[in-house]
Design a protein around this motif. Structure first.
Motif, PDB file in Angstrom:
ATOM      1  N   ASP A  22       6.809 -28.735 -43.009  1.00  9.37           N
ATOM      2  CA  ASP A  22       6.548 -29.127 -44.609  1.00  9.37           C
ATOM      3  C   ASP A  22       7.599 -28.730 -45.262  1.00  9.37           C
ATOM      4  O   ASP A  22       8.274 -27.613 -44.902  1.00  9.37           O
ATOM      5  N   ALA A  23       8.176 -29.450 -46.101  1.00 11.49           N
ATOM      6  CA  ALA A  23       9.235 -29.048 -47.162  1.00 11.49           C
ATOM      7  C   ALA A  23       8.745 -28.986 -48.584  1.00 11.49           C
ATOM      8  O   ALA A  23       8.237 -30.065 -48.930  1.00 11.49           O
ATOM      9  N   MET A  24       9.193 -27.902 -49.274  1.00 14.64           N
ATOM     10  CA  MET A  24       8.839 -27.695 -50.556  1.00 14.64           C
ATOM     11  C   MET A  24       9.859 -26.950 -51.487  1.00 14.64           C
ATOM     12  O   MET A  24       9.789 -25.820 -52.141  1.00 14.64           O
ATOM     13  N   PRO A  25      11.114 -27.838 -51.551  1.00 15.29           N
ATOM     14  CA  PRO A  25      12.062 -27.110 -52.253  1.00 15.29           C
ATOM     15  C   PRO A  25      11.831 -26.970 -53.708  1.00 15.29           C
ATOM     16  O   PRO A  25      11.126 -27.887 -54.406  1.00 15.29           O
ATOM     17  N   GLU A  26      12.268 -25.920 -54.624  1.00 17.89           N
ATOM     18  CA  GLU A  26      12.204 -25.940 -55.968  1.00 17.89           C
ATOM     19  C   GLU A  26      13.606 -25.883 -56.217  1.00 17.89           C
ATOM     20  O   GLU A  26      14.445 -25.038 -55.870  1.00 17.89           O
ATOM     21  N   VAL A  27      14.187 -26.783 -57.158  1.00 19.19           N
ATOM     22  CA  VAL A  27      15.532 -26.411 -57.745  1.00 19.19           C
ATOM     23  C   VAL A  27      15.560 -26.086 -59.028  1.00 19.19           C
ATOM     24  O   VAL A  27      14.933 -26.624 -59.943  1.00 19.19           O
ATOM     25  N   VAL A  28      16.812 -25.469 -59.501  1.00 16.58           N
ATOM     26  CA  VAL A  28      17.208 -25.748 -60.788  1.00 16.58           C
ATOM     27  C   VAL A  28      18.589 -26.010 -60.789  1.00 16.58           C
ATOM     28  O   VAL A  28      19.170 -25.753 -59.855  1.00 16.58           O
ATOM     29  N   ILE A  29      18.856 -26.701 -61.880  1.00 21.51           N
ATOM     30  CA  ILE A  29      20.369 -27.292 -61.862  1.00 21.51           C
ATOM     31  C   ILE A  29      20.627 -27.220 -63.495  1.00 21.51           C
ATOM     32  O   ILE A  29      19.725 -27.152 -64.245  1.00 21.51           O
ATOM     33  N   GLY A  30      22.041 -26.619 -63.491  1.00 21.90           N
ATOM     34  CA  GLY A  30      22.382 -26.460 -65.008  1.00 21.90           C
ATOM     35  C   GLY A  30      23.624 -25.983 -65.104  1.00 21.90           C
ATOM     36  O   GLY A  30      24.687 -26.001 -63.888  1.00 21.90           O
ATOM     37  N   SER A  31      24.421 -25.938 -66.204  1.00 17.25           N
ATOM     38  CA  SER A  31      25.832 -25.597 -66.541  1.00 17.25           C
ATOM     39  C   SER A  31      26.173 -24.369 -65.852  1.00 17.25           C
ATOM     40  O   SER A  31      25.387 -23.495 -66.027  1.00 17.25           O
ATOM     41  N   VAL A  32      27.267 -24.369 -65.401  1.00 17.88           N
ATOM     42  CA  VAL A  32      27.992 -23.101 -65.021  1.00 17.88           C
ATOM     43  C   VAL A  32      28.383 -21.930 -65.904  1.00 17.88           C
ATOM     44  O   VAL A  32      28.284 -20.900 -65.759  1.00 17.88           O
ATOM     45  N   LYS A  33      28.140 -22.396 -67.170  1.00 16.62           N
ATOM     46  CA  LYS A  33      28.420 -21.536 -68.336  1.00 16.62           C
ATOM     47  C   LYS A  33      26.857 -21.021 -68.816  1.00 16.62           C
ATOM     48  O   LYS A  33      27.024 -20.319 -70.070  1.00 16.62           O
ATOM     49  N   GLY A  34      25.850 -21.562 -68.295  1.00 21.08           N
ATOM     50  CA  GLY A  34      24.598 -21.233 -69.095  1.00 21.08           C
ATOM     51  C   GLY A  34      23.794 -20.396 -67.931  1.00 21.08           C
ATOM     52  O   GLY A  34      24.251 -19.678 -67.197  1.00 21.08           O
ATOM     53  N   PRO A  35      22.455 -20.281 -68.311  1.00 21.18           N
ATOM     54  CA  PRO A  35      21.643 -19.463 -67.474  1.00 21.18           C
ATOM     55  C   PRO A  35      21.636 -19.948 -65.906  1.00 21.18           C
ATOM     56  O   PRO A  35      21.617 -18.714 -65.172  1.00 21.18           O
ATOM     57  N   VAL A  36      21.697 -21.043 -65.454  1.00 20.88           N
ATOM     58  CA  VAL A  36      21.817 -21.295 -64.133  1.00 20.88           C
ATOM     59  C   VAL A  36      22.984 -20.737 -63.405  1.00 20.88           C
ATOM     60  O   VAL A  36      22.975 -20.236 -62.529  1.00 20.88           O
ATOM     61  N   GLY A  37      24.194 -20.911 -64.295  1.00 23.90           N
ATOM     62  CA  GLY A  37      25.679 -20.378 -63.806  1.00 23.90           C
ATOM     63  C   GLY A  37      25.323 -18.895 -63.733  1.00 23.90           C
ATOM     64  O   GLY A  37      25.892 -18.384 -62.613  1.00 23.90           O
TER      65      GLY A  37
END
Length: 178
Positions: A22-37
């Motif tokens: 089973d696969a259950m990925p969780e992703v966050v995507i965002g600006s390299v200049k923001g909280p994800v970066g």
């Protein structure tokens, strides 16, 4: 300039019968200049039991946007790390490139955003002599594409969640609240 500051998505794709893939990925995507970066850069060091990798498709083929993957569980042994940094990493890499190819991720923003993916790899996989690596690849590939699309499309919507509030319950609650 990307207007993606912080987006999150997840997906579950179930294994074929008799497999623990089973696969259950969780992703966050965002600006390299923001909280994800900031989180992405902070992950550059290692943490005992939670190895982190850049997602690559093969040697010298790091995906764009830059993507970091890490395990949701403590990595128990080298057999697990081999699957995690092999079949699973390849599946994630292919899924990300196909998201670019299919315009799920706009090409024009690949240098402005980054992705972090937490990955579920059932610890039983490493010790399973009958492990179907093709199914492990399939589930992780499909789930990663779905999770990225959901993140970028804001799915499920608030309206969908409210509409399904009394129709859907967590699978672990089956029979518990009846």
């Amino acid at each position: 300039m990307s207007d993606i500051w912080f987006r999150a998505g997840e997906a579950t794709v179930l294994a074929k019968e008799g497999q623990a893939t089973d696969a259950m990925p969780e992703v966050v995507i965002g600006s390299v200049k923001g909280p994800v970066g900031t989180a992405f850069a902070s992950m550059m060091g290692q943490s005992v039991g939670h190895t982190r990798f850049f997602v690559i498709r093969d040697l010298n083929q790091m995906v764009r946007p830059p993507t970091m993957m890490t395990s949701k569980v403590t990595i128990p042994n080298s057999a697990y790390i081999e699957l995690f940094g092999g079949v699973v990493q390849a599946a994630l890499g292919d899924a990300i490139v196909d998201c670019l190819k299919e315009k799920i991720i706009p090409k024009k923003i690949v240098d402005e955003i980054c992705i972090i993916i937490t990955v579920w790899l059932d610890p039983r996989c490493a010790d399973d002599p009958n492990l179907d690596k093709k199914d492990l690849y399939r589930t992780n590939y499909e789930a990663t594409k779905i999770a990225i699309a959901r993140a970028l499309n804001g799915e499920p919507t608030v309206e969908e969640l409210i509409e399904n509030r009394d129709k859907i319950q967590h699978y672990a609650l089956a029979g518990v609240l009846d």
